[in-house]
Motif scaffolding. Structure first.
Motif, PDB file in Angstrom:
ATOM      1  N   PRO A 263       2.110 -80.804  64.293  1.00 20.81           N
ATOM      2  CA  PRO A 263       3.039 -81.723  64.943  1.00 20.81           C
ATOM      3  C   PRO A 263       2.909 -81.631  66.461  1.00 20.81           C
ATOM      4  O   PRO A 263       2.522 -80.592  67.017  1.00 20.81           O
ATOM      5  N   HIS A 264       3.273 -82.698  67.122  1.00 22.42           N
ATOM      6  CA  HIS A 264       3.050 -82.813  68.562  1.00 22.42           C
ATOM      7  C   HIS A 264       3.634 -81.634  69.350  1.00 22.42           C
ATOM      8  O   HIS A 264       2.958 -81.034  70.191  1.00 22.42           O
ATOM      9  N   GLY A 265       4.901 -81.296  69.097  1.00 22.26           N
ATOM     10  CA  GLY A 265       5.531 -80.231  69.865  1.00 22.26           C
ATOM     11  C   GLY A 265       4.851 -78.891  69.683  1.00 22.26           C
ATOM     12  O   GLY A 265       4.733 -78.097  70.630  1.00 22.26           O
ATOM     13  N   HIS A 266       4.413 -78.600  68.470  1.00 23.71           N
ATOM     14  CA  HIS A 266       3.677 -77.362  68.183  1.00 23.71           C
ATOM     15  C   HIS A 266       2.354 -77.363  68.954  1.00 23.71           C
ATOM     16  O   HIS A 266       1.980 -76.370  69.589  1.00 23.71           O
ATOM     17  N   ALA A 267       1.666 -78.501  68.927  1.00 25.71           N
ATOM     18  CA  ALA A 267       0.363 -78.599  69.591  1.00 25.71           C
ATOM     19  C   ALA A 267       0.485 -78.419  71.101  1.00 25.71           C
ATOM     20  O   ALA A 267      -0.346 -77.752  71.736  1.00 25.71           O
ATOM     21  N   VAL A 268       1.503 -78.999  71.709  1.00 26.94           N
ATOM     22  CA  VAL A 268       1.702 -78.850  73.155  1.00 26.94           C
ATOM     23  C   VAL A 268       2.021 -77.397  73.493  1.00 26.94           C
ATOM     24  O   VAL A 268       1.503 -76.829  74.463  1.00 26.94           O
ATOM     25  N   ALA A 269       2.860 -76.777  72.670  1.00 26.41           N
ATOM     26  CA  ALA A 269       3.325 -75.424  72.969  1.00 26.41           C
ATOM     27  C   ALA A 269       2.213 -74.381  72.888  1.00 26.41           C
ATOM     28  O   ALA A 269       2.262 -73.375  73.603  1.00 26.41           O
ATOM     29  N   VAL A 270       1.207 -74.586  72.037  1.00 19.99           N
ATOM     30  CA  VAL A 270       0.098 -73.622  71.986  1.00 19.99           C
ATOM     31  C   VAL A 270      -0.804 -73.768  73.207  1.00 19.99           C
ATOM     32  O   VAL A 270      -1.515 -72.827  73.589  1.00 19.99           O
ATOM     33  N   CYS A 271      -0.772 -74.930  73.840  1.00 21.17           N
ATOM     34  CA  CYS A 271      -1.603 -75.166  75.029  1.00 21.17           C
ATOM     35  C   CYS A 271      -0.971 -74.622  76.306  1.00 21.17           C
ATOM     36  O   CYS A 271      -1.672 -74.111  77.187  1.00 21.17           O
ATOM     37  N   LEU A 272       0.338 -74.749  76.415  1.00 24.41           N
ATOM     38  CA  LEU A 272       0.986 -74.530  77.711  1.00 24.41           C
ATOM     39  C   LEU A 272       0.770 -73.134  78.306  1.00 24.41           C
ATOM     40  O   LEU A 272       0.410 -73.025  79.488  1.00 24.41           O
TER      41      LEU A 272
END
Length: 362
Positions: A263-272
Motif C-alpha cells: 500500500p502507498h503509505g507503507h511504500a513511502v514509509a520504507v523510503c523516507l
C-alpha cells in the motif's frame, strides 16, 4: 478558501447551505460498512450514487461517472471514502466544468491548469481514512493507458472537508498503519520541500507533532480522542503538501507499490528514513532537519531517523523483499519521475536512486 467542518452531524446543514437539489455521491466499496452511513443516507436531498471504479481508478472509470453526472443533471458532489473516491470526484468535476471536458484529464492537457467555474458545482469531501489528505488538496490521481496521471487544478479542491473520526474505529489495523504513515511522511516531506512556505511549514509542524503524540494510542488502543487528533493531523499534512508538494520519498515509492504490492503509505514509509539519512550525509547543516527532529521528539536528526525506524518496527511494517535484486533495482531506479524529484532539497539522480533502493530492499 476551503472550509474545514468537524462532525457528521453538520452534513444536513451543509447540504442546505450549498442549496443542492440532486447530490452526486461518489462512494467506494467501504461505504456499506461505514458507521456513519445511516447519517449520510438520512440527509434530505435526492441522491445519485456512483461507485463503479477501481481502487486505482482508470480514465474509463472516471468517464462513467462523468456520463452519469450529466445524465442525472446533478448540481453538487459529495465524495465519501479514501483517496480514490475523492480523486474520482475531483476528476469528474474538472471534466464537467472545463471547456476541454474529459480531454482535460489526458495528456497533454492533464499537465495544464484548465479554466473552470468551480462555483457551479459545490463539492463536499468526507475522508474515511486518516492519511491521504486528499480532501484538502487540488491534486487527483488516475490511470490512462497504463500510466499514472496526476490531475492538478485549483478548481478541484473540495469546498468543504468534513472530518468525522468515528469512521476510523472500524478501519482494518494494517490500513490504519499505512494511511497514518502516509500522513506522517507527507508532514515531513512538505517541511523539507524546496517549495515550503511559512504557512506550509506550520501545517507540517502541526501534523508531525500530533502524530508523534497520539499514534500509539490510536493504533494500539483504538482510542477515540487519539483518532480525532490523527484525522486532524492527516488533514494538516494534506494542506501542507497542497502548497509544497511531496519529495523523493513519495517519488521513489510509486514503483515499490506496484512491484511489491505494498500500500502507498507503507511504500513511502520504507523510503523516507533511507533518503533522510542520505541527505544528512550530503547536507548535515540543513536547519530544517533539526526542526523536524524536534517535532518528532528527538534531539538530533540522526536520532530522529533511528526513531522513525523503531516506529516502523513497532508497527510491523517491514522492508520489501527482493526476489531478483539486480533486475528489480534496475526497474526501480529507472522509474522515478524527475519532476517529482525536483522538490527534494538534495539532488537524487538515477545512480543515487539505485543505491538508495539497494538499501530499501531487504
Amino acid at each position: 478558501m476551503q472550509n474545514i467542518i468537524q462532525g457528521i452531524d453538520k452534513l444536513q446543514d451543509l447540504v442546505r447551505t450549498i442549496g443542492s437539489r440532486k447530490l452526486f455521491m461518489v462512494i467506494d466499496s467501504s461505504y456499506p460498512f461505514l458507521n456513519i452511513k445511516d447519517r449520510i443516507e438520512g440527509i434530505n436531498v435526492t441522491k445519485v450514487c456512483f461507485s463503479d471504479f477501481r481502487p486505482n481508478p482508470l480514465y474509463e472509470d472516471v468517464c462513467k461517472g462523468i456520463d452519469l453526472f450529466l445524465k442525472e443533471e446533478c448540481d453538487a458532489i459529495l465524495a465519501v471514502g479514501g483517496g480514490s473516491s475523492i480523486d474520482v470526484a475531483k476528476c469528474i468535476k474538472l471534466a464537467v466544468l472545463a471547456r476541454e471536458g474529459r480531454e482535460g484529464l489526458i495528456p497533454p492537457l492533464v499537465s495544464k491548469r484548465l479554466d473552470m467555474d468551480g462555483s457551479r458545482i459545490p463539492f463536499i469531501a468526507i475522508p474515511t481514512t486518516a492519511g491521504t489528505g486528499s480532501e484538502s488538496t487540488h491534486n487527483a490521481v488516475m490511470y490512462y493507458q497504463g500510466s499514472k496521471q496526476t490531475v492538478t487544478n485549483d478548481g478541484v479542491l473540495p469546498d468543504y472537508a468534513l472530518l468525522e473520526p468515528k469512521v476510523l474505529a472500524t478501519l482494518p489495523l494494517y490500513q490504519k498503519k499505512c494511511t497514518m504513515m502516509d500522513a506522517l511522511c507527507q508532514g515531513i516531506e512538505s517541511w523539507w520541500s524546496v517549495n515550503a512556505t511559512d504557512e506550509s511549514r506550520d501545517f507540517s509542524r502541526t501534523a508531525v507533532q500530533l502524530i508523534t503524540r497520539y499514534w500509539r494510542s490510536y493504533i494500539f488502543e483504538n482510542e477515540p480522542y487519539s483518532a480525532s487528533q490523527i484525522m486532524i493531523a492527516a488533514n494538516y499534512a494534506g494542506r501542507a503538501i497542497n502548497i509544497s508538494a511531496t519529495t523523493a520519498a513519495h517519488a521513489m515509492s510509486y514503483k515499490i507499490t506496484s512491484l511489491y504490492n505494498l500500500p502507498h503509505g507503507h511504500a513511502v514509509a520504507v523510503c523516507l528514513p533511507v533518503i533522510w539519512e542520505f541527505m544528512l550525509d550530503v547536507r548535515p547543516e540543513m536547519e530544517v532537519f533539526g526542526q523536524i527532529s524536534q517535532a518528532l521528539g528527538y534531539e538530533s536528526p540522526r536520532k530522529a531517523v533511528a526513531g522513525f525506524r523503531e516506529m516502523m518496527k513497532d508497527l510491523e511494517l517491514p522492508q520489501p523483499v527482493a526476489s531478483n535484486r539486480e533486475l528489480e533495482l534496475d526497474v526501480l531506479s529507472k522509474s522515478v519521475n524527475p519532476v517529482r524529484m525536483k522538490n527534494n532539497p538534495v539532488l537524487i539522480d538515477e545512480a543515487t536512486a539505485w543505491k538508495l533502493y539497494n538499501q530499501i530492499l531487504s
